[in-house]
Design a protein around this motif. Structure first.
Motif, PDB file in Angstrom:
ATOM      1  N   UNK A  31      43.754  49.242  69.734  1.00  8.36           N
ATOM      2  CA  UNK A  31      43.941  50.370  68.818  1.00  8.36           C
ATOM      3  C   UNK A  31      45.404  50.806  68.778  1.00  8.36           C
ATOM      4  N   UNK A  32      46.050  50.880  69.937  1.00  3.59           N
ATOM      5  CA  UNK A  32      47.461  51.282  69.978  1.00  3.59           C
ATOM      6  C   UNK A  32      48.335  50.244  69.283  1.00  3.59           C
ATOM      7  N   UNK A  33      48.058  48.970  69.502  1.00  9.72           N
ATOM      8  CA  UNK A  33      48.831  47.925  68.834  1.00  9.72           C
ATOM      9  C   UNK A  33      48.653  48.001  67.321  1.00  9.72           C
ATOM     10  N   UNK A  34      47.453  48.312  66.867  1.00 14.00           N
ATOM     11  CA  UNK A  34      47.198  48.430  65.430  1.00 14.00           C
ATOM     12  C   UNK A  34      47.969  49.601  64.832  1.00 14.00           C
ATOM     13  N   UNK A  35      48.041  50.715  65.557  1.00 16.67           N
ATOM     14  CA  UNK A  35      48.814  51.873  65.082  1.00 16.67           C
ATOM     15  C   UNK A  35      50.284  51.501  64.948  1.00 16.67           C
ATOM     16  N   UNK A  36      50.843  50.806  65.943  1.00 18.90           N
ATOM     17  CA  UNK A  36      52.256  50.425  65.869  1.00 18.90           C
ATOM     18  C   UNK A  36      52.502  49.437  64.723  1.00 18.90           C
ATOM     19  N   UNK A  37      51.563  48.542  64.471  1.00 16.90           N
ATOM     20  CA  UNK A  37      51.712  47.640  63.330  1.00 16.90           C
ATOM     21  C   UNK A  37      51.672  48.390  62.002  1.00 16.90           C
TER      22      UNK A  37
END
Length: 92
Positions: A31-37
């Motif tokens: 989820x955090x990686x998706x937000x940064x993307x």
């Protein structure tokens, strides 16, 4: 879960039989990686990041990721099914 601490945290949660902790760690990481993307996609206007990174390898990696994330859900949702005395998705 792209780092050694994330893997170690998931393993420790599994060993202690804390399924919620062991499952929340990789899902939270994704989820955090998706937000940064999403933030990078908004800020980088020269091209669409999704289009720039599109390749067969990335699609296959996404398919493998979805399949691996389905394993704990299937293990939790199915009855105690065993194949030669071993549950296909449960270690304990």
């Amino acid at each position: 879960m792209t780092s050694l601490p994330g893997i170690a945290t998931t393993i420790i949660g599994s060993v202690r039989q804390d399924a919620e902790f062991a499952l929340a760690n990789p899902i939270g990481g994704i989820a955090v990686q998706t937000v940064w993307l999403a933030i990078a996609d908004l800020l980088y206007r020269r091209s669409n990041i999704e289009h720039a990174a599109a390749s067969l390898e990335n699609v296959l990696q996404a398919v493998v990721l979805v399949a691996l994330l389905c394993l704990p859900v299937v293990a939790y949702a199915t009855p105690e099914l065993t194949v030669f005395w071993v549950h296909p998705a449960r270690a304990c």
